[in-house]
Design an enzyme around this catalytic site. Structure first.
Site, mmCIF file in Angstrom:
data_model
loop_
_atom_site.group_PDB
_atom_site.id
_atom_site.type_symbol
_atom_site.label_atom_id
_atom_site.label_comp_id
_atom_site.label_asym_id
_atom_site.label_seq_id
_atom_site.Cartn_x
_atom_site.Cartn_y
_atom_site.Cartn_z
ATOM 1 C CE1 TYR A 1 3.201 -3.861 11.568
ATOM 2 C CE2 TYR A 1 1.794 -2.554 13.003
ATOM 3 C CZ TYR A 1 2.616 -2.641 11.894
ATOM 4 O OH TYR A 1 2.859 -1.534 11.126
ATOM 5 C CG HIS B 1 -8.847 -3.224 19.339
ATOM 6 N ND1 HIS B 1 -10.087 -3.272 18.752
ATOM 7 C CD2 HIS B 1 -8.065 -2.518 18.487
ATOM 8 C CE1 HIS B 1 -10.055 -2.625 17.595
ATOM 9 N NE2 HIS B 1 -8.829 -2.160 17.420
ATOM 10 C CG PHE C 1 -1.628 1.226 1.567
ATOM 11 C CD1 PHE C 1 -2.193 2.057 0.601
ATOM 12 C CD2 PHE C 1 -1.726 1.606 2.909
ATOM 13 C CE1 PHE C 1 -2.831 3.242 0.952
ATOM 14 C CE2 PHE C 1 -2.355 2.785 3.265
ATOM 15 C CZ PHE C 1 -2.901 3.611 2.291
ATOM 16 C CB SER D 1 1.629 -4.216 7.494
ATOM 17 O OG SER D 1 0.626 -4.576 6.555
ATOM 18 C CG ASP E 1 12.088 -13.065 2.017
ATOM 19 O OD1 ASP E 1 12.346 -12.170 2.849
ATOM 20 O OD2 ASP E 1 11.380 -14.057 2.256
ATOM 21 C CB ILE E 2 13.911 -7.684 3.076
ATOM 22 C CG1 ILE E 2 12.818 -8.019 4.108
ATOM 23 C CG2 ILE E 2 13.398 -6.700 2.034
ATOM 24 C CD1 ILE E 2 12.465 -6.848 5.024
ATOM 25 C CE LYS F 1 7.179 -1.290 11.095
ATOM 26 N NZ LYS F 1 7.810 -1.422 9.738
ATOM 27 C CB THR G 1 3.729 1.821 12.949
ATOM 28 O OG1 THR G 1 2.471 1.980 13.581
ATOM 29 C CG2 THR G 1 4.446 0.681 13.651
ATOM 30 C CG ASP G 2 0.464 5.558 15.269
ATOM 31 O OD1 ASP G 2 0.424 4.385 14.848
ATOM 32 O OD2 ASP G 2 -0.524 6.325 15.255
ATOM 33 C CD GLU G 3 -0.588 -0.417 15.081
ATOM 34 O OE1 GLU G 3 -0.590 -1.468 15.722
ATOM 35 O OE2 GLU G 3 -1.176 -0.277 13.990
HETATM 36 N N1 LIG Z 1 -0.656 1.063 6.763
HETATM 37 C C1 LIG Z 1 -0.465 1.954 7.725
HETATM 38 O O1 LIG Z 1 -1.400 2.643 8.114
HETATM 39 C C2 LIG Z 1 0.903 2.157 8.311
HETATM 40 C C3 LIG Z 1 1.097 3.189 9.235
HETATM 41 C C4 LIG Z 1 2.375 3.417 9.747
HETATM 42 C C5 LIG Z 1 3.419 2.624 9.330
HETATM 43 N N2 LIG Z 1 3.230 1.617 8.452
HETATM 44 C C6 LIG Z 1 4.408 0.835 8.012
HETATM 45 O O2 LIG Z 1 4.588 1.120 6.633
HETATM 46 C C7 LIG Z 1 5.116 -0.012 5.961
HETATM 47 C C8 LIG Z 1 4.224 -0.356 4.792
HETATM 48 O O3 LIG Z 1 2.900 -0.636 5.273
HETATM 49 P P1 LIG Z 1 1.740 -1.054 4.271
HETATM 50 O O4 LIG Z 1 0.464 -0.779 4.944
HETATM 51 O O5 LIG Z 1 2.033 -0.469 2.944
HETATM 52 O O6 LIG Z 1 1.975 -2.635 4.225
HETATM 53 P P2 LIG Z 1 1.471 -3.695 3.186
HETATM 54 O O7 LIG Z 1 1.180 -4.925 3.977
HETATM 55 O O8 LIG Z 1 0.411 -3.130 2.297
HETATM 56 O O9 LIG Z 1 2.734 -3.971 2.246
HETATM 57 C C9 LIG Z 1 3.873 -4.659 2.683
HETATM 58 C C10 LIG Z 1 4.683 -5.041 1.456
HETATM 59 O O10 LIG Z 1 5.872 -5.701 1.918
HETATM 60 C C11 LIG Z 1 6.082 -6.869 1.136
HETATM 61 N N3 LIG Z 1 6.809 -7.837 1.953
HETATM 62 C C12 LIG Z 1 6.362 -8.505 3.062
HETATM 63 N N4 LIG Z 1 7.314 -9.329 3.515
HETATM 64 C C13 LIG Z 1 8.400 -9.155 2.699
HETATM 65 C C14 LIG Z 1 9.700 -9.721 2.672
HETATM 66 N N5 LIG Z 1 10.072 -10.624 3.588
HETATM 67 N N6 LIG Z 1 10.551 -9.314 1.725
HETATM 68 C C15 LIG Z 1 10.179 -8.394 0.779
HETATM 69 N N7 LIG Z 1 8.962 -7.849 0.747
HETATM 70 C C16 LIG Z 1 8.080 -8.223 1.709
HETATM 71 C C17 LIG Z 1 4.685 -7.344 0.765
HETATM 72 O O11 LIG Z 1 4.723 -8.201 -0.389
HETATM 73 C C18 LIG Z 1 3.974 -6.031 0.522
HETATM 74 O O12 LIG Z 1 4.119 -5.610 -0.821
HETATM 75 C C19 LIG Z 1 5.197 -1.128 7.000
HETATM 76 O O13 LIG Z 1 6.527 -1.190 7.450
HETATM 77 C C20 LIG Z 1 4.263 -0.671 8.114
HETATM 78 O O14 LIG Z 1 4.703 -1.140 9.353
HETATM 79 C C21 LIG Z 1 1.985 1.358 7.930
#
Ligand SMILES: NC(=O)c1ccc[n+]([C@@H]2O[C@H](COP(=O)([O-])OP(=O)(O)OC[C@H]3O[C@@H](n4cnc5c(N)ncnc54)[C@H](O)[C@@H]3O)[C@@H](O)[C@H]2O)c1
Length: 339
Positions: A153, A279, A11, A85, A59-60, A157, A125-127
């Site tokens: 989760y 929650h 996303f 996530s 994969d990272i 993080k 994340t703020d979490e």
């Molecule tokens: N969505 C939110 O509201 C939010 C808010 C604050 C922070 N974040 C952080 O932002 C980042 C992105 O969040 P998002 O909502 O876009 O997540 P998401 O789940 O939509 O996307 C995660 C992506 O990472 C890839 N991925 C997962 N494991 C992997 C691996 N081992 N190697 C390579 N790629 C891998 C997945 O294929 C996916 O494309 C995350 O680190 C999350 O913690 C998200």
């Protein structure tokens, strides 16, 4: 400049790729993504034909492949979005969260050290701050609020953040960390609150709301998050943490009702379900530092952002319907199979 963006088929990473290609057309973006269930290559389709963009499936946590990619592409900057996530999934299966979110970050930082990158940015994340009481609207998370996690989760993080801070202190790796509130906008996987409610409402299916729907989140339009990260990469100081948030607190139930109203659907679709274990009640960010030091402010008000988001889901039905049907997982084979 060459940017390695991990998790770009997700996303926020996907929105960030589009932001960077638009705002910095002379830079090169390499996206490394494992295409887990959350990764959707269709999100990157608008970038596919851009000569400054390259997608790499990987994969990272895979050290040899990550090392080889760094050796080949010599990125200047790494932005790490890749993560597991979804809080609910972390409650069911914490192991993969530790593997990707902690070990994956370590593997990327080790490669970043070895190849002398100019900046490693950890998207957090703020979490990591835990939650706040509902009856203390005066309390907000600042960068010095103690880490106090609730779910596997958020714990994973937080562990990655601490490791990143340790790599800065111990090895002088030029790390920055951003901690953002809940994002919403285009390309959001329909297991998360806002896209799930839009998709279910459009399909006249029940809208499942945890508990009484009173949990409060601070919502930020995803493009505002992307702009903040871009600014931190350019003008932020290594070793620093930046909170990013919209000062836009909403109760889940109010968001759900708003979506129903916008779509002209009845509130009888709302179904209250058993609350999530542990929650968090309320998240709220104080984004004062990123405003003072880097001049960042959110540009999209929630009232406008939610309309834009609903419009996007109406205009891009194919994108989310392919996810609901599972079709999106065949996209990689279709585009890259046999190459
Ligand atoms: N969505 C939110 O509201 C939010 C808010 C604050 C922070 N974040 C952080 O932002 C980042 C992105 O969040 P998002 O909502 O876009 O997540 P998401 O789940 O939509 O996307 C995660 C992506 O990472 C890839 N991925 C997962 N494991 C992997 C691996 N081992 N190697 C390579 N790629 C891998 C997945 O294929 C996916 O494309 C995350 O680190 C999350 O913690 C998200």
């Amino acid at each position: 400049m060459t940017y390695l963006v991990t998790g770009g088929a997700g996303f926020i990473g996907g929105n960030f790729v589009h932001h960077m290609l638009r705002e910095h057309p002379n830079d090169t973006i390499i996206c490394l993504d494992a295409l887990t269930y959350a990764g959707n290559l269709e999100t990157l389709e608008p970038a596919a034909k851009n000569p400054n963009f390259r997608f790499v499936k990987g994969d990272i946590t895979g050290r040899p492949a990550v090392d080889a990619l760094f050796a080949e592409t010599k990125p200047d900057v790494v932005v790490n979005f890749a993560a597991e996530s979804h809080v609910d999934r972390s409650i069911d299966n914490p192991g993969i969260f530790l593997q990707t979110n902690v070990i994956g970050t370590q593997v990327l930082m080790d490669a970043s050290r070895k190849y002398g990158i100019k900046r490693f940015h950890q998207v957090s994340t703020d979490e990591v701050y835990g939650d706040l009481p509902l009856d203390r609207p005066d309390l907000l998370f600042t960068e010095t609020t103690p880490i106090h996690t609730s779910s596997p989760y958020s714990a994973s993080k937080a562990a990655a953040d601490l490791l990143a801070a340790a790599y800065f202190r111990t090895y002088k790796l030029p790390v920055t960390i951003s901690r953002c509130s809940n994002n919403y906008g285009p390309y959001h996987f329909p297991e998360k609150l806002i896209p799930l409610m839009i998709a279910n409402a459009l399909n006249d299916k029940p809208l499942p709301v945890y508990g009484k729907g009173e949990n409060v989140r601070d919502w930020l339009y995803v493009e505002d998050h992307c702009r903040a990260i871009d600014l931190i990469l350019r003008n932020g100081t290594a070793g620093e943490v930046y909170n990013i948030g919209g000062h836009n607190e909403m109760r889940n139930i109010d968001i759900v009702k708003l979506i129903l109203k916008e779509l002209g659907k009845p509130e009888t679709l709302i179904t209250y379900v058993t609350d999530r274990a542990g929650h968090d009640l309320r998240y709220a960010i104080n984004p004062g530092k990123v405003h003072r030091e880097l001049g960042w402010l959110p540009e999209t008000k929630f009232a406008d952002g939610i309309k834009k988001t609903i419009r996007w889901y109406l205009d891009n039905r194919g994108w989310w319907e392919n996810i609901l049907s599972g079709e999106y997982q065949q996209y990689y084979e279709k585009m890259y199979g046999g190459r």
